[in-house]
Design an enzyme around this catalytic site. Structure first.
Site: not given
Ligand SMILES: Nc1ncnc2c1ncn2[C@@H]1O[C@H](COP(=O)(O)OP(=O)(O)O)[C@@H](O)[C@H]1O
Ligand SMILES: [Mg+2]
Length: 359
Positions: A14, A180, A252, A292, A294, A308, A310, A314
């Protein structure tokens, strides 16, 4: 007036996002402060940078050896010629490994330099999706059911099959320590699942397999202020342009990959619940300063899950964190002031705290 160092770039994937976040922070730093720019190159070396004469969308990282910055334990920062570089506080505007995971926080603490945001523990916990989910689950906070698979143990076909029985017809596979959307994939059968696991193991030896939630992605900015912890009205990410989830391309590469709604359209119940959950999630992982949080919200039954946190979100001009704070009544300059105050207060606490036995 204080000398505020912006630390940006860095070794993670990143790097470029961080340069854009730093440009936004520089633009919004209160004019009473003197900014000091420190760019970290992709190998991790720190260089002092000239303040650009104009507003840029991303700050550059020039590698001029005569401008190398050294971190000296117990002392602080020094320039290439050995002269001390006085800094009142550092804003680590770094995302991902080495910046968001506690590594740089430990380095700054060793050098006795005040820094904004989460400390070593909160950063490290927030970076590891498995550990943060374990803490949230233990605290009774809602998380998507998941299992963890380590590279060294691999996975056999029987286990892969049984995961679909346990977690549902579609699962998400993601590295525990990444960001990301790197290494994140959906899987709907054992073959896809095994492939997705092997791909994710390239980024982290620990990988999560989670139940897929079909529904909304909502995010909430949390900020520590002298009045206490504030959580702003959430925003929403709506993947568009055939991206089935918020993948790396949607984040991105595709300018139309997702639509951001700030604030999100929420019913009164959800509008009240999400900020409260975000604050509890923040405290539970020992985050500090800002984060943040999520969420995933199931379309069918409206169940809310914390996805998660953060701890260094960003901060570009189009990032949700500053947009949500601003929409919630705290413009960027004021938000950054709170981060600086927090950095100085936390450092004063560390300096005063009695580390000796007292004997
Ligand atoms: N359990 C889940 N169900 C549905 N979508 C998911 C799930 N886990 C992740 N995603 C999708 O994948 C994206 C990236 O996963 P995330 O856990 O946010 O990791 P990162 O730290 O890479 O952002 C999320 O923004 C979402 O769109
Ligand atoms: Mg995420």
């Amino acid at each position: 007036m204080a000398r505020i160092a912006l630390l940006y770039g860095g070794r993670s994937g990143e790097h470029d996002v961080s340069r854009a976040s730093a440009a936004f922070v520089l633009k919004n730093l209160h004019p009473s402060h003197e900014p000091v720019l420190i760019g970290i190159d992709a190998s991790g070396t720190w260089f002092l940078q000239v303040i650009p004469a104009e507003n840029l969308t991303a700050l550059p990282v020039h590698k001029d050896e005569s401008q190398q910055v050294h971190v000296v334990p117990g002392v602080g920062l020094t320039a290439a010629n050995g002269a001390s570089l006085h800094i009142d506080a550092v804003l680590p505007i770094l995302h991902g490994s080495y910046g968001e995971d506690g590594a740089v926080q430990g380095l700054l603490e060793s050098a006795r330099i005040p820094y904004a945001g989460s400390g070593i523990l909160g950063s490290a916990v927030g970076m590891d999706k498995d550990i943060s989910k374990r803490l949230w689950a233990r605290a009774g906070l809602p998380v998507v059911p998941w299992r963890t698979f380590r590279k060294e143990n691999g996975i056999n076909e029987k286990e892969a099959m049984s995961l679909f029985t346990e977690l549902g017809n579609t699962v998400f596979v993601k590295p525990s320590n990444a960001g990301s959307s790197v290494g994140v994939n959906r899987a709907t059968n054992p073959k896809e699942l095994v492939e997705a696991l092997h791909h994710a193991w390239k980024f982290d030896r620990k990988v999560l397999v989670e139940q897929a939630i079909e529904g909304r992605e909502l995010e909430c900015s949390v900020l520590e202020t002298p009045q206490g912890l504030q959580a702003f009205p959430p925003g929403e990410i709506i993947p568009a342009n055939s991206h089935s989830f918020y993948d790396y391309e949607a984040k991105y590469l595709d300018p139309n990959g997702a639509h951001l709604a700030v604030p999100a359209a929420l019913d009164a119940d959800m509008a009240q619940t999400l900020p409260l959950l975000a604050q509890r999630a923040f405290r539970c992982v020992e985050a500090a300063g800002f984060s943040r949080v999520d969420f995933l919200v199931d379309d069918q039954n409206h169940s809310i899950y914390i996805n998660e946190i953060n701890t260094l979100p960003g901060m570009t001009a189009i990032s949700l964190f500053p947009l949500m704070a601003e929409a919630g009544g705290v413009p960027a300059t004021e938000m950054i002031e709170h981060l600086i105050t927090g950095a100085i207060n936390e450092s004063a606490y560390r300096e005063e705290r009695n580390y000796t036995t007292g004997l």
